[in-house]
Design an enzyme around this catalytic site. Structure first.
Site, PDB file in Angstrom:
ATOM      1  CG  PHE A 228     -19.361  94.952 -47.813  1.00  0.00           C
ATOM      2  CD1 PHE A 228     -20.149  95.191 -46.699  1.00  0.00           C
ATOM      3  CD2 PHE A 228     -18.075  94.469 -47.617  1.00  0.00           C
ATOM      4  CE1 PHE A 228     -19.657  94.980 -45.422  1.00  0.00           C
ATOM      5  CE2 PHE A 228     -17.580  94.245 -46.341  1.00  0.00           C
ATOM      6  CZ  PHE A 228     -18.372  94.501 -45.242  1.00  0.00           C
ATOM      7  CB  ILE A 456     -22.100  88.124 -45.733  1.00  0.00           C
ATOM      8  CG1 ILE A 456     -23.286  89.081 -45.570  1.00  0.00           C
ATOM      9  CG2 ILE A 456     -22.429  87.077 -46.802  1.00  0.00           C
ATOM     10  CD1 ILE A 456     -23.574  89.920 -46.819  1.00  0.00           C
ATOM     11  N   GLY A 457     -21.644  88.171 -42.108  1.00  0.00           N
ATOM     12  CA  GLY A 457     -21.261  89.078 -41.031  1.00  0.00           C
ATOM     13  C   GLY A 457     -22.472  89.784 -40.454  1.00  0.00           C
ATOM     14  NE  ARG A 575     -41.040  91.277 -33.748  1.00  0.00           N
ATOM     15  CZ  ARG A 575     -41.558  90.047 -33.765  1.00  0.00           C
ATOM     16  NH1 ARG A 575     -41.851  89.481 -34.936  1.00  0.00           N
ATOM     17  NH2 ARG A 575     -41.794  89.407 -32.650  1.00  0.00           N
ATOM     18  N   PRO A 579     -31.066  93.465 -31.108  1.00  0.00           N
ATOM     19  CG  PRO A 579     -31.861  94.263 -29.066  1.00  0.00           C
ATOM     20  CD  PRO A 579     -31.952  93.104 -30.007  1.00  0.00           C
ATOM     21  CD  GLN A 585     -26.450  93.979 -40.525  1.00  0.00           C
ATOM     22  OE1 GLN A 585     -25.478  94.157 -41.255  1.00  0.00           O
ATOM     23  NE2 GLN A 585     -27.487  93.311 -40.913  1.00  0.00           N
ATOM     24  CE  LYS A 648     -40.877  99.791 -42.810  1.00  0.00           C
ATOM     25  NZ  LYS A 648     -40.964 101.280 -42.738  1.00  0.00           N
ATOM     26  N   GLY A 651     -29.287  95.999 -43.406  1.00  0.00           N
ATOM     27  CA  GLY A 651     -27.876  95.882 -43.783  1.00  0.00           C
ATOM     28  C   GLY A 651     -27.341  97.044 -44.586  1.00  0.00           C
ATOM     29  CD  GLU A 652     -28.107  96.548 -49.255  1.00  0.00           C
ATOM     30  OE1 GLU A 652     -27.709  96.722 -50.398  1.00  0.00           O
ATOM     31  OE2 GLU A 652     -29.036  95.758 -48.972  1.00  0.00           O
TER      32      GLU A 652
END
Lengths: 690, 167
Positions: A228, A456-457, A575, A579, A585, A648, A651-652
């Site tokens: 994170f 990292i997961g 894209r 899924p 995520q 794009k 993760g965040e």
């Protein structure tokens, strides 16, 4: 292959506990290092007596500034470990005890006597300090301040003005796997098993500090227990582990930070104070957006979180202004935490938009749609794709938004006030240059893909395998992926939601080169390389991902207890490679956003300069019982400009906007507007008493 | 002070010398190389180190090894038999009930122990005490699994996985 919900390829290893994290790599006869930390916030060490520690049976070495090796570079003050007597924050590394067992090392560490000449320290963060300064840029290299039009005049003339201060507290990343390193010097070669988001970037930082050629350092990280952001850059303990290993040539040294130590040594999110002003017509159309941010950094190393960035891109308004100011304090060094900038920076503005909707008597979804810009307000460039409106509309339909009562504090069920809220999400599209990949055809008929990426997961093992299989037009079981090792081709850090965009593009490039060179009938040993291609589209387009988050909140009328029975997010992120892992995520980001909304707050005792709630019993993160109904969806989005894969980054964005949606729902439930996170029970009760 | 003890770990008797201060977690990880139980906080606050100790879920960082001579321990590694995953493990994969995987072995041992507790009729804070037996609703599972923290936020998948395994 791309787009199929392949179960995680490392799933069996993870559910059986056999996936190897840093501390778990087998090394023969290791020694254990336990860090010593400063107990004053500022000053100098005047004496350090290690004799009692050294007398303990099993202690191998006590390393302090008096005997530590001289570092080649102290440019990064955070990594300038044991180079002087100076203390710059409480908890700073001042030494290590190395022993045969972890128990002995820890016991002996308690016997080291340190005397200090303390100096007055300053750890008081307030927005009205007279020594706030303007950083040259904000993370990583954005302009500190921006201005268009005339905000002050526009606000004076606006029929509707929202003008409030919003705050987010200091928070800590707290991945479940602590920061650990196993270091071994052997024949002038340093090998590290490290819990890191980037093996090559870690090597680069350490090579510079130690003055070694990078080739002499190998960093290995096949599995990482979350990061994170806190494992995105090298921190002091890494240098300390290398020093400890240097003192034990040929013997591996294991160093694990304790959960408590992590609160001083591996970064955190700065507290932010956000003065947000919105000017609008009675119809809700924005005329002015102003956001002035104050936050803290450490005196020894600047980190300027880019909190006002999203306000530059979200909504149309002719008059705009953003600023960042910093207080440099005697505190631990802040750093990246999931969605730096966007995560805290979408709290104030998105709550302010809710306040504006109330002031105009408008639906908050309609208000956002009304203020949708035609082009990026900051740069004037068109967006490569922007589907915020689609996310808002689909989210509203799925959530049942149309049934919502307009007025707050109208629905009460069994002693609970019930309400719903919405907020937008956004995150920039990052593609980092500098990754390479190799494709090699093996005698077993499979294709070896090599790239020094990390998982990292996020699902890198699985997603890169799918991308490689797709690019080579083979089945996924014909791919033999290798990641997490500096012996592999270099790869950029897993950060900024850039991993798949960057590494995936390098893998696609290598696969194309391989097929161009060898066709579909290669011979064993045939290999080709690829790199992340440059992309000039960024000069023509603004590139961002968007989303919309909806929350239902219940606040107990008598106790102020707050619960979130429903969260629903819809995202437009280009894209989707997988899924199944993508959904995780998004849900994970939203869950961390809920955690931020309800619980998270590092409490710094200004008298001593340390975080008092420095463990998981007192620094609360969302537990299973906090999460009830939670859903993530995405809209179909094809963006040919962002990179060859059309991704794009995901993760965040899930953490962005969640806290605002929950705060807005809490207001809708209770009529009480809480502008300071976290949304603890006392804030609803205190307001009710007034 | 050292002591020699025997731990039956995942079906194998392991003789080990431990310091009196050695936790069961450190004995497993650092003395025996059994890495399935993870160290997340070392203070009994996160649940990552959960194993089944004599058939009950136990946080091994809060237990001293020397006090458990002869104990029977099953870790997540031992739950899988002859390359066959335990139904809870398979369900975690099916529902993507993890991301980084660090809390996962503890989650899985905790879930296996929890399912036995529920089957035995042990109530939780959210149970209907008038009911004859425990019905494992999502709320029951969430309550009973809240001693195992997951920073990746995989709780939705974890609950779905346990529901599948409980059927």
């Amino acid at each position: 292959m791309i787009g199929s919900p392949l179960p995680r390829l490392d799933g069996t290893a993870k559910v059986t506990g056999t996936a190897r994290y840093a501390f778990e790599h087998r090394v023969a006869d290791p020694a254990y290092a336990y860090p010593l930390q400063a107990t004053v916030a500022r000053g100098h060490i005047t004496a350090i007596n290690t004799s009692a520690a050294q007398a303990v049976d099993g202690v191998l070495a006590v390393i302090t500034h008096e005997n530590a090796p001289h570092l080649a570079s102290t440019e990064d003050a955070e990594l300038a470990v044991l180079q002087s007597t100076e203390i710059a924050f409480r908890g700073q590394v001042i030494g290590a005890v190395v022993a045969d067992t972890s128990e002995t090392a820890r016991h002996a560490a308690g016997l080291v006597e340190v005397s200090y000449d303390p100096s007055p320290h300053d750890a008081v963060f307030t927005p009205d300090r007279d020594d706030l300064y303007t950083p040259d840029t904000v993370n990583p290299s954005f302009p500190t301040d921006t201005s268009q039009g005339d905000v002050e005049s526009a606000l004076k003339q606006s029929p509707v003005v929202v003008d409030h201060v919003y705050t987010t507290p200091m928070t800590h990343n707290n991945p479940l796997e602590p920061h650990t390193t196993v270091a071994c010097w052997h024949d002038d070669q340093l090998t590290l098993y490290d819990s890191t988001q980037g093996v090559h970037s870690t090597r680069q930082s350490l090579a510079k500090a130690l003055g070694l050629a990078p080739e002499r350092i190998r960093v290995i990280a096949p599995h990482v227990g979350g990061g994170f952001g806190s494992k995105g850059q090298a921190h002091a303990h890494l240098v300390l582990a290398a020093m400890a290993a240097q003192a034990m040539p040929g013997r591996a040294v294991k160093l694990a930070l304790t959960r408590q130590q992590m609160f001083s040594l591996v970064g955190y999110r700065t507290p932010t104070v956000q003065h947000v002003r919105l000017g609008a017509g009675p119809d809700g159309r924005l005329t002015a957006i102003s956001m002035d941010v104050v936050e803290q950094t450490s005196r020894i190393k600047e980190f300027a979180e880019q909190t006002a960035i999203p306000a530059r891109h979200m909504y149309a308004a002719p008059n705009r202004r953003t600023t960042h100011r910093l207080a440099a304090l005697d505190v631990p060094v802040p750093s990246w935490m999931r969605a730096p900038g966007e995560c805290p920076g979408m709290f104030g503005p998105e709550v302010a938009m809710d306040e504006l909707a109330n002031a105009c008597g408008m639906d908050p979804v309609d208000l956002r749609v009304l203020n949708e810009p035609d082009v990026d307000p900051e740069s004037g460039k068109p967006f490569s794709s922007r589907n915020l409106v689609a996310c808002l509309r689909e989210g509203a339909a799925r959530f049942g938004w149309a049934d919502r009562e307009h007025a707050p504090r109208t629905r009460r069920e069994h002693g609970w006030w019930v309400g719903t809220g919405v907020a937008a999400s956004t995150y920039p599209v990052h593609v980092k240059p500098g990754s390479s990949a190799t494709v090699r055809f093996q005698p077993d008929g499979r294709y070896r893909i090599e790239i020094g990426a990390t998982d990292i997961g996020t699902g890198t093992w699985t997603a890169l395998t799918q991308i490689a299989a797709d690019a080579l037009s083979v089945r996924v079981d014909a791919i033999d992926l290798r990641i997490g090792d500096t012996d592999l081709p270099p790869a950029t850090v897993a950060g900024g939601s850039s991993g798949i965009n960057s590494w995936g593009s390098a893998v696609v490039d290598a696969a194309r080169a391989f097929r161009d060179k060898f066709g579909t009938g290669p011979n064993p040993g045939d290999e080709a390389q690829g790199t992340t291609p440059g992309n000039s589209a960024g000069e023509r387009f603004a590139m961002r991902a968007f989303g919309a988050q909806f929350a239902e909140v219940r606040v107990h009328a008598a106790t102020g207890e707050i619960r979130v029975p429903r969260l629903l997010g819809v995202f437009a992120v280009g894209r989707i490679i997988n899924p199944r892992t993508a959904r995780s995520q998004f849900l994970g980001g939203m869950t961390m956003g809920m955690s931020m909304a309800l619980h998270e707050q590092s409490v710094l005792d200004e008298r001593f300069g340390h975080v008092v709630n420095h463990d998981l019993a007192e620094y609360h993160i969302a537990a299973n019982a906090d999460v009830a109904g939670i859903e993530a969806h995405w809209v179909d989005e094809t963006d040919p400009h962002v990179n060859p894969l059309g991704t794009k980054g995901i993760g965040e964005i899930g953490i962005v906007g969640t806290a605002a949606a929950i705060a807005n729902a809490a207001h809708h439930a209770t009529g009480i507007r809480v502008r300071d996170l976290p949304l603890t029970a006392d804030k609803f009760l205190a307001d009710a008493r007034r | 002070m050292d002591a020699e003890i025997t731990l039956h770990v995942d079906g194998t008797a392991r003789h080990v010398t431990v310091d009196a201060r050695t936790t069961l977690l450190d004995a497993l990880r650092e003395r025996l190389g059994v890495m399935a139980p993870k160290k997340g906080c070392d203070h009994g606050q996160c649940g990552s180190c959960t194993v089944l100790l004599n058939d009950r879920r136990v946080i091994t960082c809060l237990v001293l090894a020397v006090a458990h001579d002869g104990a029977r321990i099953v870790t997540a590694e031992g739950l899988a038999q002859d390359d066959h995953l335990h139904p809870v493990q398979q369900a975690f994969i099916d529902h993507d009930g993890f991301q980084c995987g660090y809390c996962t072995p503890g989650q899985i041992c905790s879930a296996v122990g929890m399912l036995k507790e529920a089957e035995a009729g042990w109530p939780s804070a959210v149970s209907d005490l008038a009911a004859a037996e425990v019905r494992l609703s999502p709320a029951e599972i969430r309550e009973r699994m809240s001693g195992n923290l997951c920073r990746c936020g995989a709780y939705a998948g974890i609950v779905a996985a346990i529901q599948q395994a409980a059927r």
